[in-house]
Design an enzyme around this catalytic site. Structure first.
Site, mmCIF file in Angstrom:
data_model
loop_
_atom_site.group_PDB
_atom_site.id
_atom_site.type_symbol
_atom_site.label_atom_id
_atom_site.label_comp_id
_atom_site.label_asym_id
_atom_site.label_seq_id
_atom_site.Cartn_x
_atom_site.Cartn_y
_atom_site.Cartn_z
ATOM 1 N N ASP A 95 -5.545 -16.107 1.470
ATOM 2 C CA ASP A 95 -6.362 -15.653 2.803
ATOM 3 C C ASP A 95 -7.631 -16.470 2.597
ATOM 4 O OD1 ASP A 95 -7.709 -14.516 4.542
ATOM 5 O OD2 ASP A 95 -7.853 -12.605 3.628
ATOM 6 N N ASP A 269 0.247 -7.696 4.912
ATOM 7 C CA ASP A 269 -0.174 -7.354 3.272
ATOM 8 C C ASP A 269 -1.307 -6.238 3.195
ATOM 9 O OD1 ASP A 269 -3.422 -8.404 2.698
ATOM 10 O OD2 ASP A 269 -2.690 -9.079 4.748
ATOM 11 N N CYS A 307 13.750 8.061 -5.449
ATOM 12 C CA CYS A 307 13.427 6.815 -5.645
ATOM 13 C C CYS A 307 14.422 6.252 -6.739
ATOM 14 C CB CYS A 307 11.910 6.556 -5.918
ATOM 15 S SG CYS A 307 11.377 4.900 -6.320
ATOM 16 N N CYS A 309 13.421 3.587 -8.570
ATOM 17 C CA CYS A 309 13.050 2.423 -9.356
ATOM 18 C C CYS A 309 12.745 2.725 -10.763
ATOM 19 C CB CYS A 309 11.319 2.521 -8.856
ATOM 20 S SG CYS A 309 10.240 3.505 -9.354
ATOM 21 N N CYS A 312 10.967 5.995 -11.911
ATOM 22 C CA CYS A 312 11.190 7.334 -11.498
ATOM 23 C C CYS A 312 12.431 7.573 -12.183
ATOM 24 C CB CYS A 312 11.536 7.408 -9.731
ATOM 25 S SG CYS A 312 9.900 7.456 -8.744
ATOM 26 N N HIS A 338 5.692 1.643 -9.155
ATOM 27 C CA HIS A 338 6.377 2.620 -8.320
ATOM 28 C C HIS A 338 5.920 2.258 -6.980
ATOM 29 C CE1 HIS A 338 8.019 6.088 -6.194
ATOM 30 N NE2 HIS A 338 6.878 6.241 -5.614
#
Length: 374
Positions: A95, A269, A307, A309, A312, A338
């Site tokens: 940015d 973003d 989930c 991931c 989890c 997560h």
């Protein structure tokens, strides 16, 4: 303008403006629509680069303002550029720092030449111009760099927005002229115009005339009502070139991602997943869960039962709550992991839904479950 980027359209939703694309950068391929985790100071907070690779993040964001102040863009350049300095092998977007500078309020003064302000770290006086910002971003060496713009607040008088927009468009031309690495770094322009449709049209038209590699939509999600943000997207996105990536800046809730994708946005973003993680809040298929709350002290379920991931599949709400209450760093590492996984997975599912022609069905199914937190 020459560009190191190549953008391909791979599929379209037959009922909306949602589109599936592929962005090829000097540091790898980015599948779109994409969510970019924010690494303001050359790090996504609490996460190592190899962990982001494991989550298959392809493009992350860093901030010119913060890196100029600390450690300094000269030092980063001496280290070989951002990729080498932070050991991140994939794509980076910087940015321009405009949003941060303009959020300083009493610490800055805006003129057509640039912005005089004081460092929030040590108070020293600084002056950003389009030319100096381009020089900083050229030294940082990201794949995608943003033009220096003025991000006006909401609400603001039309007269102020008109003056601000004229300045932003002039600065975009100066950024283009000052950009010294166009074969290595893609310069994106930023469409401003507040919540005035005609000014958004003017901004899009003049920026398109600059023939830039990509276009961002700025000045939204700054406090305006959601329907107004959607209206500005409906006005702006169709005006932007079909063959260039479109980036909606600073947006990252699941709802905003889905609404943006539906309107034809390719890139997003936001600090949201990492920021709320540090406050003990996680994103789930059923909505936000504040795992710090006492009700989860003896809850031995994962953060999100839907989930897959690593967090989890390994830890319980009770354990993660314990870590957070005990101020153990692992707690915010796990909630951050997560949340980043959640949004990257959401966008992967969106891409698949567009490819298979069922984006609207996917969106409906997501909303039917979202907000049903027990």
């Amino acid at each position: 303008m020459t560009s190191p980027l190549r953008f391909e359209l791979l599929a379209r939703c037959p009922h909306t403006r949602a589109r599936r694309g592929r962005l090829t950068t000097p540091h790898g391929v980015v599948e779109t629509p994409v969510f970019m985790p924010v690494g303001t100071q050359a790090t996504v907070k609490t996460m190592a680069p190899w962990e982001l690779e494991e989550l298959d993040a392809r493009l992350i964001l860093a901030n010119t303002y913060h890196l100029h102040l600390r450690p300094g863009d000269d030092l980063v350049a001496e280290a070989g550029g951002l990729h080498s300095f932070m050991r991140w092998p994939r794509a980076i977007l910087t940015d321009s720092g405009g949003f941060q500078v303009f959020s300083l309020n009493d610490l800055r003064k805006v003129t057509d030449e640039g912005v005089a302000f004081r460092s929030h770290i040590d108070g020293r006086p600084l002056f950003f111009t389009p030319e100096s910002v381009m020089a900083i971003e050229n030294r940082l060496g990201a794949d995608i760099i943003m033009a220096f713009d003025e991000c006006p607040p909401y609400p603001a008088e039309r007269s102020y927005i008109e003056t601000s927009l004229k300045r932003t468009l002039d600065w975009a031309k100066r950024c283009r002229a000052a950009h010294r690495r166009p074969d290595e770094q893609a310069l994106f322009g930023i469409v401003q115009g507040g919540v005035f449709a005609d000014l958004r049209r003017v901004a899009a038209r003049e920026l398109i005339d600059l023939d830039l590699p990509g276009y961002a939509i700025g000045g939204l999600s700054v406090g305006e009502p959601k329907p107004l943000m959607h209206e500005m997207l409906d006005v702006t996105v169709p005006l932007l070139p079909e063959d260039r990536p479109r980036y909606l800046m600073g947006v990252g809730t699941p709802e905003d991602l889905l609404e943006g994708v539906e309107r034809g946005v390719d890139m997003f973003d936001c600090v949201l997943p990492t920021r709320i993680a540090r406050n003990g809040t996680v994103l789930t298929r059923r909505g936000k869960l504040v795992v710090r709350n006492a009700r989860y002290a003896r809850d031995f379920r994962p953060l999100d039962e839907d989930c897959r991931c690593r967090v989890c599949q390994t830890f319980t709400r009770a354990y993660i709550r314990h870590l957070l209450k005990a101020d153990e760093v692992l707690g915010i590492r796990l909630t951050t992991w997560h949340n980043v996984h959640f949004l990257l997975t959401l966008m992967a599912e969106v891409r698949h839904a567009i490819e298979s022609g069922r984006f609207l069905e996917y969106k409906r199914e997501f909303y039917e479950m979202y907000g049903q937190m027990e």
